[in-house]
Design a protein around this motif. Sequence first.
Motif, short mmCIF file in Angstrom:
data_model
loop_
_atom_site.label_atom_id
_atom_site.label_comp_id
_atom_site.label_asym_id
_atom_site.label_seq_id
_atom_site.Cartn_x
_atom_site.Cartn_y
_atom_site.Cartn_z
N GLU A 62 0.84 -1.20 0.00
CA GLU A 62 0.00 0.00 0.00
C GLU A 62 0.87 1.25 0.00
N ARG A 63 1.87 1.21 0.84
CA ARG A 63 2.75 2.38 1.00
C ARG A 63 3.50 2.67 -0.29
N LEU A 64 3.94 1.62 -0.96
CA LEU A 64 4.71 1.80 -2.19
C LEU A 64 3.87 2.42 -3.31
N LEU A 65 2.57 2.16 -3.29
CA LEU A 65 1.69 2.72 -4.32
C LEU A 65 1.15 4.09 -3.94
N ALA A 66 1.24 4.44 -2.66
CA ALA A 66 0.65 5.70 -2.19
C ALA A 66 1.57 6.89 -2.40
N LYS A 67 2.89 6.67 -2.32
CA LYS A 67 3.82 7.78 -2.45
C LYS A 67 5.19 7.27 -2.87
N PRO A 68 6.03 8.16 -3.37
CA PRO A 68 7.36 7.72 -3.79
C PRO A 68 8.11 7.06 -2.64
N PRO A 69 8.99 6.12 -2.94
CA PRO A 69 9.73 5.45 -1.87
C PRO A 69 10.66 6.40 -1.13
N THR A 70 10.78 6.16 0.15
CA THR A 70 11.67 6.96 1.00
C THR A 70 12.66 6.00 1.66
N PRO A 71 13.70 6.52 2.29
CA PRO A 71 14.61 5.63 3.01
C PRO A 71 13.89 4.75 4.03
N MET A 72 12.85 5.28 4.69
CA MET A 72 12.14 4.45 5.66
C MET A 72 11.40 3.30 4.96
N THR A 73 10.78 3.59 3.82
CA THR A 73 10.11 2.54 3.07
C THR A 73 11.10 1.45 2.69
N ARG A 74 12.26 1.86 2.24
CA ARG A 74 13.29 0.89 1.85
C ARG A 74 13.75 0.07 3.06
N HIS A 75 13.81 0.72 4.20
CA HIS A 75 14.19 0.02 5.43
C HIS A 75 13.22 -1.12 5.70
N TRP A 76 11.93 -0.84 5.66
CA TRP A 76 10.95 -1.88 5.97
C TRP A 76 10.89 -2.92 4.86
N ALA A 77 11.13 -2.51 3.64
CA ALA A 77 11.17 -3.48 2.54
C ALA A 77 12.29 -4.48 2.75
N SER A 78 13.44 -3.98 3.20
CA SER A 78 14.57 -4.85 3.46
C SER A 78 14.28 -5.80 4.63
N ARG A 79 13.66 -5.26 5.68
CA ARG A 79 13.36 -6.08 6.86
C ARG A 79 12.33 -7.16 6.56
N LEU A 80 11.40 -6.86 5.66
CA LEU A 80 10.30 -7.79 5.40
C LEU A 80 10.53 -8.68 4.19
N GLY A 81 11.63 -8.46 3.47
CA GLY A 81 11.95 -9.31 2.33
C GLY A 81 10.93 -9.23 1.22
N LEU A 82 10.69 -8.04 0.71
CA LEU A 82 9.73 -7.88 -0.37
C LEU A 82 10.15 -8.67 -1.60
N SER A 83 9.16 -9.10 -2.37
CA SER A 83 9.45 -9.84 -3.59
C SER A 83 10.20 -8.93 -4.57
N PRO A 84 11.00 -9.49 -5.48
CA PRO A 84 11.72 -8.67 -6.45
C PRO A 84 10.79 -7.75 -7.24
N ARG A 85 9.59 -8.26 -7.57
CA ARG A 85 8.67 -7.44 -8.35
C ARG A 85 8.21 -6.23 -7.55
N ALA A 86 7.82 -6.46 -6.29
CA ALA A 86 7.39 -5.35 -5.45
C ALA A 86 8.54 -4.42 -5.13
N ALA A 87 9.71 -5.01 -4.86
CA ALA A 87 10.88 -4.19 -4.50
C ALA A 87 11.32 -3.35 -5.69
N GLY A 88 10.95 -3.76 -6.90
CA GLY A 88 11.30 -2.96 -8.08
C GLY A 88 10.74 -1.56 -8.04
N ARG A 89 9.67 -1.37 -7.29
CA ARG A 89 9.08 -0.04 -7.16
C ARG A 89 9.94 0.90 -6.32
N LEU A 90 10.92 0.32 -5.62
CA LEU A 90 11.80 1.13 -4.79
C LEU A 90 12.94 1.74 -5.60
N ALA A 91 13.09 1.28 -6.85
CA ALA A 91 14.22 1.75 -7.66
C ALA A 91 14.05 3.21 -8.02
#
Length: 457
Positions: free
Chosen positions: A428-457
């Motif tokens: 939800e967070r990834l689609l609501a606003k551009p990624p931030t360092p905090m979003t990337r932090h939680w993505a790393s902690r939760l092991g997002l799928s490569p497809r979802a993590a692609g939105r962090l690029a």
Amino acid sequence: MAALHDDRGLLTGTSSQPAMAAAQRALWRMMSFYDPPLADLDDAVAHDPHWLLPRLMKAGFLLSLTEPALLPQAAQVLDDAVPLEADAPARERAHAAALRMVLEGRWQAACRAWDEVLVAHPRDALALQWAHLWDFYRGDALNLRLRVARALPEWEEGDPLYPQVLALHAFGLEECHLYPQAEEAGRRALALDARTPWAVHAVAHVMEMQGRCDEGATWLRAHQPQWAEGNGFACHLWWHAALFRLETLDTTGTLRLVDAHLAGDALQVTLQRLDAASMLWRLRLLGVDAGPRWRALVAGWPLVDEQAGHYAFNDVHAVIALLGAGDVPRAEAWLARCAARALSAEDARRSNHGMAREVGLPLMRALVAGVRGDAAATVPALYGIREGAARFGGSHAQRDLIDLSLLAAAADTDDADARAIGRAVLHERLLAKPPTPMTRHWASRLGLSPRAAGRLA
């Protein structure tokens, strides 16, 4: 002498020009937060002891602080004003009735009463201000926008209070996710009067919701000369400044802001203390040890047992402060007192009755469970709260504490179901606003799928 009309053409119950001038100053202070209005209101009463409205304004100001300890004082002011009602204009008597509803905890009924005032008198700034505050305390985003929208076209741009009303409109737009319109209204209000901190606040919320961290920090700094000194809203705007820092994971800078502006003498009322608790909790979720700051916060917070259960939003933050200070038994005791009041038939008419039962109590229980190490139970509990979380008041940015607590709990457990919920919320967070360092932090902690993590690029 004939009764006077105020600056908006509204009939009042006074014929004293000095009393009128003092009350108008107090009204501006109530809307702009520049110094408390009490001295001006006392001045108005001194000039015309028989005028009802200044006494009502004093009671309303005390009630608006959401402090249970101030309820007896507000009640006494309203009681002392009763003999003045007979000769007061109908509009002022309507304010008295609405404030008694607030005193009784019937906040939604009070907002309906103020709406009736505004339909007849759309330029009643006091009704707009009070209804807006209690819409906010009830988490009523729709009326935060619509109530002001129904009145705003009747206002003249040259009115000294017009920028303050436009700022209310901006915040209502933001809470309804109408971000471009909210930012435009907030910027226009400030162009008309730089001393409009609610407009600064509304635009800061827009930037927070859109992930514009650096721009938000710059925005607050640019307007800091107007809001940082002599303004009761400064503490909350410093909270926003810290929020922007934290989103970039600048935890050291965040702590500096906490120490300078969200601690000690800066915390005079619960509305300020809960900002401090909220920020320290967010730091805690990121693994930052706030050390003695938690204990200092609790020590300065008059958590009187009899006052538990007045307002769920404040109660949740009191529990957070106690949990952060390591006093789990006291947090559980506070929760139990809140629950007893929420289950009491005597309190059933109070707006907080539903707010506590539906959101406040489940949220406090989930947070306590998390601190006790039961992350697998905490995550689904928090997830279940999210849909109706607005029911216990505050803003989207303030209630984000729920999602952040969920993400941290999900990241701290090996439970597959809990971690899946955490990833879903992060999507939800990834689609609501551009990624931030905090979003990337939680993505790393939760092991997002490569497809979802692609939105962090």
